[in-house]
Structures are given as structure tokens and as C-alpha cells.
Scaffold this motif. Structure first.
Motif, PDB file in Angstrom:
ATOM      1  N   LYS A  93       0.849  -1.198   0.000  1.00 18.24           N
ATOM      2  CA  LYS A  93       0.000   0.000   0.000  1.00 18.24           C
ATOM      3  C   LYS A  93       0.880   1.242   0.000  1.00 18.24           C
ATOM      4  O   LYS A  93       2.064   1.177   0.348  1.00 18.24           O
ATOM      5  N   ILE A  94       0.278   2.339  -0.420  1.00 20.71           N
ATOM      6  CA  ILE A  94       0.986   3.615  -0.401  1.00 20.71           C
ATOM      7  C   ILE A  94       0.376   4.480   0.704  1.00 20.71           C
ATOM      8  O   ILE A  94      -0.821   4.752   0.709  1.00 20.71           O
ATOM      9  N   ASP A  95       1.209   4.845   1.667  1.00 20.89           N
ATOM     10  CA  ASP A  95       0.742   5.690   2.769  1.00 20.89           C
ATOM     11  C   ASP A  95       0.833   7.163   2.390  1.00 20.89           C
ATOM     12  O   ASP A  95       1.549   7.538   1.457  1.00 20.89           O
ATOM     13  N   ARG A  96       0.115   7.960   3.131  1.00 27.10           N
ATOM     14  CA  ARG A  96       0.130   9.395   2.883  1.00 27.10           C
ATOM     15  C   ARG A  96       0.213  10.081   4.243  1.00 27.10           C
ATOM     16  O   ARG A  96      -0.675   9.921   5.078  1.00 27.10           O
ATOM     17  N   LEU A  97       1.287  10.795   4.475  1.00 28.72           N
ATOM     18  CA  LEU A  97       1.425  11.531   5.734  1.00 28.72           C
ATOM     19  C   LEU A  97       0.425  12.680   5.769  1.00 28.72           C
ATOM     20  O   LEU A  97       0.236  13.370   4.766  1.00 28.72           O
ATOM     21  N   VAL A  98      -0.205  12.877   6.922  1.00 29.50           N
ATOM     22  CA  VAL A  98      -1.043  14.073   7.128  1.00 29.50           C
ATOM     23  C   VAL A  98      -0.706  14.599   8.520  1.00 29.50           C
ATOM     24  O   VAL A  98      -1.064  13.971   9.521  1.00 29.50           O
TER      25      VAL A  98
END
Lengths: 193, 193
Positions: free
Chosen positions: A10-15
Motif C-alpha cells: 500500500k501507499i501511505d500518505r502523511l497528514v
């Protein structure tokens, strides 16, 4: 090509929980300060942000980024406000003219920041302009103080003032380990300008 | 805005008598290595060049440049070939998988260079991949040896191998003077990713 690997599961996305506009200083005598700022512009544009780049002391010598930025569309603008590097051999303009241009660049920076239109403002070679007294420390401090809290501010150029280093969130010093020009290789398009 | 300065009398354009594809290494532990490479891509595109960016070890965590590069049109391509930083806490993949992906990245780099389609090839974080033994020194040397003479090659990542520093034309070390994360500021979009 026969692949050995596979994509990540999976590709994570920092927020970030807390958003903050950072003040970043890129100084030092090595190659990569302006390009580091330009890379941040590219990154910011990828996030949908709007970017204003103001180049101090540059404007008399073509640089690839002037046309590169045009490819990026209307969320970025670049202003090359100067007349070259004050004090270096061959530069035909008196210091008073360099100072007048740098003073314009400061006013432009303050206006662009106050407009609220930009998520990132890059002041390229401002450290140099300060060191050469084309602008005053108080003027740079005013920029830091009036920076909108969520706007990123990027200051580049060699010999950054110690007080700016103290006030910034992130500071990198780009040290020259070696440079092609010392081997008599002329500046090359794409890399050096 | 009331302007004090005036534009330069003329804009010069450098044209090197001898064109040369440079090998540039951007190393060190400070912020600005990948962005310096991205800025060189922007600069090269402004000169009408074509650029291939291959990111080692990146691919599992969104970075703004993935979309930023798309704004630049079809003279640039970006391949994020990895599964994150091997060995750091929380990364779920065994080293063998990281190595398989890095080996693919090496093959991709060799193919892209051999295609003759690119004026600049950027191998982002390749120094890191070498230091972690995901690739071998001989493989990086093969890249340097087979580089087309007029193609610029940019290698980024901390802990560059001494032999690469010796072989490169221009090398910068980006030293961390300070970094926002040490003040517990989370990574911020546009600047940090």
C-alpha cells in the motif's frame, strides 16, 4: 525488463496533525541551494499549493528555471529582480543600482506574502543580498515576522546571517566537496544554470 | 508598487564551448538532497532537455514530487521503485524484497541511459541503497562507466561511497544545521514530502 521486485502493498500518505508554515534556510558555498528551493516548489505544487519565487541579484543571466517554471502552469510565478552578482568581476552596475533592485524585491516579497495567495514563498539569494548590504537585516526580520503562519518561507544563498539561522525551523548548509569548475569545466546547462 | 530599480540592460546567455555531461553527487544528512535533484530536473527541462528520475527505496509513502513532475509534461518521467526505507522502524518488508526492488531500479537506470532518450538521469537515494547493500558498488560503477558523455547523471542520498565522490565532477554535502523535526514539528507537505 524482467522484474525481480514487486510494488509495495500500500501507499501511505502523511497528514500532519498540526499544519505549520516552515521557515527554511539553505545556505553554504556548495552547489544545490537554488535547486533545492526549486525542488521544494515542485513538491509544493504537487500538493496543489501555490508558489511565488523571487530571485534576488539574478536577472541578467539566463537560467533554465525561468522556462522550467513556465511548464508548471499558473500556480507558480517567478520574478528575477536583479542585475547579477554585485561586486563580481565584469558586473557593470554600481552598487546603488543593485541595492535599488534588491529593495524592490523586498517590497515584492512583502506584497506577495500579504496577498494571502501563496502557500510557499521562495526568496532565492536573499542571504547573499543581505551579506552584501543590498538589503538590511531589519527588512528580512520583517519578512519573517509578517510571514503568514501556514505559509512556507524558503531563504537561500551563501553566508546566511546567524540570526536567521537561529529563527528558522530547518537550516541546511550545502558544503562544496568538489565542483566541476575547479577542473576548468565550464558551467553546463541543466546542472549549473 | 513603486519601483526604485530598473531591469538589466541586457540578458546574457552562457553557452559552454565544450558540452559535457556531468556526474553530480548530492550527499549529507541535511534536508535538500532530493529537492536539489528535482530542481536540476526543472532547470534541465527549461533548457528543453529530457529527464528521467528513478527513486530508489521510495514508493510506499506519497511525495508531492510525484504529482509535481506530472505538471511538467512528457519530457520528464519519474519512477518510484522502492518500498520505503529498509531497516527503519515500522517498515514491514524483509531486506530481500528491498534488494529485489533496488536491483530492478538499477536495471531500469541502465536501460534508460542506454535508450539515449534522456539528457539527465537522476538516481534518487542511490547512495543510501548502496550503503544498505541493496545494490553493489560494481553496479553503480557500471552506471558511471556507461553514462553517455553528454548526459548528466545525478546521484543523491546520504553516505555517498568515497569512490563515487572521487569519480564525480561536482559533489555537495548537505549538512543539517537544524531540522524542524527536532522541535517535534511533524513533516510538512511541500517542504518535507
Amino acid at each position: 525488463m524482467k522484474k525481480q521486485g514487486s510494488p509495495p502493498l500500500k501507499i501511505d500518505r502523511l497528514v500532519p496533525k498540526v499544519r505549520k508554515g516552515l521557515t527554511v534556510v539553505i545556505t553554504g558555498h556548495g552547489k544545490g541551494k537554488t535547486t533545492a528551493a526549486l525542488g521544494m516548489a515542485l513538491r509544493a505544487l504537487g500538493h496543489g499549493m501555490r508558489v511565488c519565487i523571487i530571485q534576488f541579484m539574478k536577472g541578467d543571466l539566463y537560467a533554465g528555471e525561468w522556462d522550467g517554471v513556465k511548464l508548471l502552469g499558473d500556480r507558480v510565478e517567478l520574478h528575477a529582480t536583479g542585475k547579477g552578482f554585485c561586486g563580481i568581476q565584469g558586473n557593470p552596475y554600481p552598487k546603488s543600482e543593485h541595492r535599488a533592485n534588491a529593495q524592490d524585491a523586498i517590497q515584492l516579497a512583502l506584497e506577495k506574502m500579504a496577498s494571502g495567495l501563496f502557500d510557499m514563498v521562495i526568496l532565492d539569494e536573499i542571504n547573499n543580498a543581505l551579506q552584501l548590504k543590498l538589503i538590511d537585516l531589519e527588512q528580512v526580520l520583517e519578512i519573517l515576522e509578517t510571514k503568514p503562519p501556514l505559509m512556507h518561507l524558503v531563504l537561500t544563498g551563501r553566508d546566511a546571517h546567524p540570526l536567521l539561522i537561529e529563527l528558522a525551523d530547518t537550516v541546511s548548509e550545502v558544503v562544496e566537496v568538489k565542483h566541476a569548475y575547479r577542473k576548468e569545466i565550464e558551467p553546463q546547462p541543466g546542472v549549473d544554470y
